[in-house]
Design a protein around this motif. Sequence first.
Motif, PDB file in Angstrom:
ATOM      1  N   ALA A  59     -62.514 109.670  74.457  1.00 32.77           N
ATOM      2  CA  ALA A  59     -61.721 109.659  75.839  1.00 32.77           C
ATOM      3  C   ALA A  59     -61.965 108.632  76.798  1.00 32.77           C
ATOM      4  CB  ALA A  59     -61.840 110.998  76.262  1.00 32.77           C
ATOM      5  N   GLY A  60     -61.205 107.939  77.227  1.00 28.85           N
ATOM      6  CA  GLY A  60     -61.480 106.688  78.106  1.00 28.85           C
ATOM      7  C   GLY A  60     -61.268 105.281  77.331  1.00 28.85           C
ATOM      8  N   PRO A  61     -62.332 105.062  76.473  1.00 27.84           N
ATOM      9  CA  PRO A  61     -62.498 103.750  75.918  1.00 27.84           C
ATOM     10  C   PRO A  61     -61.102 103.719  74.854  1.00 27.84           C
ATOM     11  CG  PRO A  61     -64.515 104.554  75.615  1.00 27.84           C
ATOM     12  CD  PRO A  61     -63.598 105.695  76.373  1.00 27.84           C
ATOM     13  N   PHE A  62     -60.534 104.574  74.451  1.00 28.38           N
ATOM     14  CA  PHE A  62     -59.330 104.369  73.402  1.00 28.38           C
ATOM     15  C   PHE A  62     -58.381 104.224  74.462  1.00 28.38           C
ATOM     16  CE2 PHE A  62     -55.786 106.086  71.413  1.00 28.38           C
ATOM     17  CZ  PHE A  62     -55.720 105.825  70.098  1.00 28.38           C
ATOM     18  N   GLU A  63     -57.849 104.843  75.341  1.00 23.21           N
ATOM     19  CA  GLU A  63     -56.808 104.624  76.331  1.00 23.21           C
ATOM     20  C   GLU A  63     -57.091 103.250  76.926  1.00 23.21           C
ATOM     21  OE1 GLU A  63     -57.019 108.855  75.705  1.00 23.21           O
ATOM     22  OE2 GLU A  63     -58.604 107.647  76.217  1.00 23.21           O
ATOM     23  N   LEU A  64     -58.128 102.683  77.201  1.00 26.00           N
ATOM     24  CA  LEU A  64     -58.239 101.588  77.919  1.00 26.00           C
ATOM     25  C   LEU A  64     -58.011 100.347  76.796  1.00 26.00           C
ATOM     26  CD1 LEU A  64     -58.966  99.556  80.120  1.00 26.00           C
ATOM     27  CD2 LEU A  64     -61.376  99.697  79.303  1.00 26.00           C
ATOM     28  N   ALA A  65     -58.472 100.493  75.504  1.00 27.10           N
ATOM     29  CA  ALA A  65     -57.962  99.590  74.530  1.00 27.10           C
ATOM     30  C   ALA A  65     -56.535  99.673  74.051  1.00 27.10           C
ATOM     31  CB  ALA A  65     -58.992 100.095  73.265  1.00 27.10           C
ATOM     32  N   ALA A  66     -56.072 100.676  74.335  1.00 21.92           N
ATOM     33  CA  ALA A  66     -54.692 100.711  74.048  1.00 21.92           C
ATOM     34  C   ALA A  66     -53.856 100.113  75.033  1.00 21.92           C
ATOM     35  CB  ALA A  66     -54.255 102.196  73.832  1.00 21.92           C
ATOM     36  N   MET A  67     -54.303 100.479  76.336  1.00 19.88           N
ATOM     37  CA  MET A  67     -53.626  99.655  77.186  1.00 19.88           C
ATOM     38  C   MET A  67     -53.661  98.029  77.482  1.00 19.88           C
ATOM     39  SD  MET A  67     -54.134 102.542  80.285  1.00 19.88           S
ATOM     40  CE  MET A  67     -53.205 101.362  81.519  1.00 19.88           C
ATOM     41  N   LEU A  68     -54.814  97.565  77.110  1.00 20.44           N
ATOM     42  CA  LEU A  68     -55.064  96.331  77.388  1.00 20.44           C
ATOM     43  C   LEU A  68     -54.179  95.326  76.775  1.00 20.44           C
ATOM     44  CD1 LEU A  68     -59.027  96.075  77.111  1.00 20.44           C
ATOM     45  CD2 LEU A  68     -57.592  95.490  79.214  1.00 20.44           C
ATOM     46  N   PRO A  69     -53.752  95.453  75.060  1.00 16.03           N
ATOM     47  CA  PRO A  69     -52.789  94.583  74.694  1.00 16.03           C
ATOM     48  C   PRO A  69     -51.277  94.638  75.353  1.00 16.03           C
ATOM     49  CG  PRO A  69     -53.895  95.761  73.018  1.00 16.03           C
ATOM     50  CD  PRO A  69     -54.282  96.298  74.255  1.00 16.03           C
ATOM     51  N   LEU A  70     -50.898  95.640  75.967  1.00 16.22           N
ATOM     52  CA  LEU A  70     -49.840  95.843  76.823  1.00 16.22           C
ATOM     53  C   LEU A  70     -49.740  95.206  77.928  1.00 16.22           C
ATOM     54  CD1 LEU A  70     -49.089  99.649  76.214  1.00 16.22           C
ATOM     55  CD2 LEU A  70     -48.225  97.778  74.933  1.00 16.22           C
ATOM     56  N   ALA A  71     -51.233  95.320  78.975  1.00 13.14           N
ATOM     57  CA  ALA A  71     -51.051  94.507  79.941  1.00 13.14           C
ATOM     58  C   ALA A  71     -51.127  93.070  79.706  1.00 13.14           C
ATOM     59  CB  ALA A  71     -52.459  94.971  80.733  1.00 13.14           C
ATOM     60  N   GLY A  72     -51.626  92.741  78.633  1.00 11.84           N
ATOM     61  CA  GLY A  72     -51.499  91.235  78.124  1.00 11.84           C
ATOM     62  C   GLY A  72     -49.953  90.617  77.970  1.00 11.84           C
ATOM     63  N   ILE A  73     -49.236  91.553  77.790  1.00 10.91           N
ATOM     64  CA  ILE A  73     -47.874  90.912  77.852  1.00 10.91           C
ATOM     65  C   ILE A  73     -47.026  91.480  78.881  1.00 10.91           C
ATOM     66  CG2 ILE A  73     -47.924  90.932  75.143  1.00 10.91           C
ATOM     67  CD1 ILE A  73     -45.905  93.661  75.317  1.00 10.91           C
ATOM     68  N   GLY A  74     -47.413  91.951  79.955  1.00 15.08           N
ATOM     69  CA  GLY A  74     -47.039  92.214  81.118  1.00 15.08           C
ATOM     70  C   GLY A  74     -46.324  93.758  81.359  1.00 15.08           C
ATOM     71  N   ILE A  75     -46.646  94.500  80.642  1.00 17.76           N
ATOM     72  CA  ILE A  75     -46.334  95.945  80.711  1.00 17.76           C
ATOM     73  C   ILE A  75     -46.814  96.483  81.888  1.00 17.76           C
ATOM     74  CG2 ILE A  75     -45.874  98.294  79.557  1.00 17.76           C
ATOM     75  CD1 ILE A  75     -44.195  96.133  78.028  1.00 17.76           C
ATOM     76  N   ALA A  76     -46.143  97.255  82.748  1.00 14.27           N
ATOM     77  CA  ALA A  76     -46.638  98.032  83.676  1.00 14.27           C
ATOM     78  C   ALA A  76     -47.671  98.894  83.506  1.00 14.27           C
ATOM     79  CB  ALA A  76     -45.374  98.697  84.871  1.00 14.27           C
ATOM     80  N   PRO A  77     -48.703  99.416  84.272  1.00 10.16           N
ATOM     81  CA  PRO A  77     -49.553 100.520  83.949  1.00 10.16           C
ATOM     82  C   PRO A  77     -49.318 101.517  83.711  1.00 10.16           C
ATOM     83  CG  PRO A  77     -50.569  99.066  85.984  1.00 10.16           C
ATOM     84  CD  PRO A  77     -48.917  98.727  85.672  1.00 10.16           C
ATOM     85  N   GLU A  78     -48.238 101.849  84.412  1.00 15.78           N
ATOM     86  CA  GLU A  78     -47.631 103.375  84.177  1.00 15.78           C
ATOM     87  C   GLU A  78     -47.330 103.585  82.679  1.00 15.78           C
ATOM     88  OE1 GLU A  78     -46.739 101.436  86.848  1.00 15.78           O
ATOM     89  OE2 GLU A  78     -47.798 102.502  88.335  1.00 15.78           O
ATOM     90  N   PRO A  79     -46.266 102.797  82.147  1.00 14.98           N
ATOM     91  CA  PRO A  79     -45.709 103.106  80.845  1.00 14.98           C
ATOM     92  C   PRO A  79     -47.035 102.730  79.896  1.00 14.98           C
ATOM     93  CG  PRO A  79     -44.739 101.221  81.724  1.00 14.98           C
ATOM     94  CD  PRO A  79     -45.490 101.841  82.999  1.00 14.98           C
ATOM     95  N   ALA A  80     -47.767 101.973  80.189  1.00 13.98           N
ATOM     96  CA  ALA A  80     -48.861 101.604  79.347  1.00 13.98           C
ATOM     97  C   ALA A  80     -49.888 102.755  79.179  1.00 13.98           C
ATOM     98  CB  ALA A  80     -49.628 100.169  79.840  1.00 13.98           C
ATOM     99  N   LEU A  81     -50.088 103.409  80.411  1.00 14.60           N
ATOM    100  CA  LEU A  81     -50.936 104.695  80.374  1.00 14.60           C
ATOM    101  C   LEU A  81     -50.384 105.586  79.707  1.00 14.60           C
ATOM    102  CD1 LEU A  81     -53.489 106.099  81.083  1.00 14.60           C
ATOM    103  CD2 LEU A  81     -52.783 106.650  83.268  1.00 14.60           C
ATOM    104  N   ALA A  82     -48.940 106.002  79.930  1.00 16.74           N
ATOM    105  CA  ALA A  82     -48.205 106.823  79.078  1.00 16.74           C
ATOM    106  C   ALA A  82     -48.419 106.689  77.587  1.00 16.74           C
ATOM    107  CB  ALA A  82     -46.864 106.952  79.618  1.00 16.74           C
ATOM    108  N   PHE A  83     -48.151 105.445  77.102  1.00 23.29           N
ATOM    109  CA  PHE A  83     -48.192 105.118  75.731  1.00 23.29           C
ATOM    110  C   PHE A  83     -49.596 105.539  75.160  1.00 23.29           C
ATOM    111  CE2 PHE A  83     -50.155 101.980  72.815  1.00 23.29           C
ATOM    112  CZ  PHE A  83     -49.567 102.185  71.627  1.00 23.29           C
ATOM    113  N   ALA A  84     -50.582 104.977  75.931  1.00 22.98           N
ATOM    114  CA  ALA A  84     -52.005 105.304  75.576  1.00 22.98           C
ATOM    115  C   ALA A  84     -52.249 106.737  75.123  1.00 22.98           C
ATOM    116  CB  ALA A  84     -53.010 104.579  76.517  1.00 22.98           C
ATOM    117  N   LEU A  85     -52.036 107.525  76.193  1.00 22.06           N
ATOM    118  CA  LEU A  85     -52.190 108.982  76.248  1.00 22.06           C
ATOM    119  C   LEU A  85     -51.395 109.676  74.925  1.00 22.06           C
ATOM    120  CD1 LEU A  85     -52.232 109.970  79.878  1.00 22.06           C
ATOM    121  CD2 LEU A  85     -54.155 109.817  78.342  1.00 22.06           C
ATOM    122  N   LEU A  86     -50.344 109.257  74.908  1.00 19.14           N
ATOM    123  CA  LEU A  86     -49.377 109.497  73.926  1.00 19.14           C
ATOM    124  C   LEU A  86     -49.995 109.327  72.247  1.00 19.14           C
ATOM    125  CD1 LEU A  86     -46.818 111.231  72.753  1.00 19.14           C
ATOM    126  CD2 LEU A  86     -45.588 109.158  72.955  1.00 19.14           C
TER     127      LEU A  86
END
Length: 112
Positions: A59-86
Amino acid sequence: EPGALARALGWASAGWAAELAVAWATLAAAGIAPDLGLSALVVLATAAANAISVSPGNAGPFELAAMLPLAGIGIAPEPALAFALLLHVVHLAPAAAMGGWVLLRESARPRA
């Protein structure tokens, strides 16, 4: 033995393909346009996070790792976090369900 090596390579490839498919479907479910490159990057990032994480359930590192590639292509933090949690729930739920089933089955078994 070449046959055993070929089978092992085949099963490993099938496992990674399944991971790509799960990432692809989860991206789509979170409303993010999936593509093969993004799915592969998320799978590689989360696998690396799992290899070095020491937190329970990663918990934590997995979500961060899932969100980083999305942040790199400009996805907003909210949908990126929703994706990571799902994505994390999709990975943890089957193992938790199977573990719970085994625990219940074992606890109901009469002791000798």
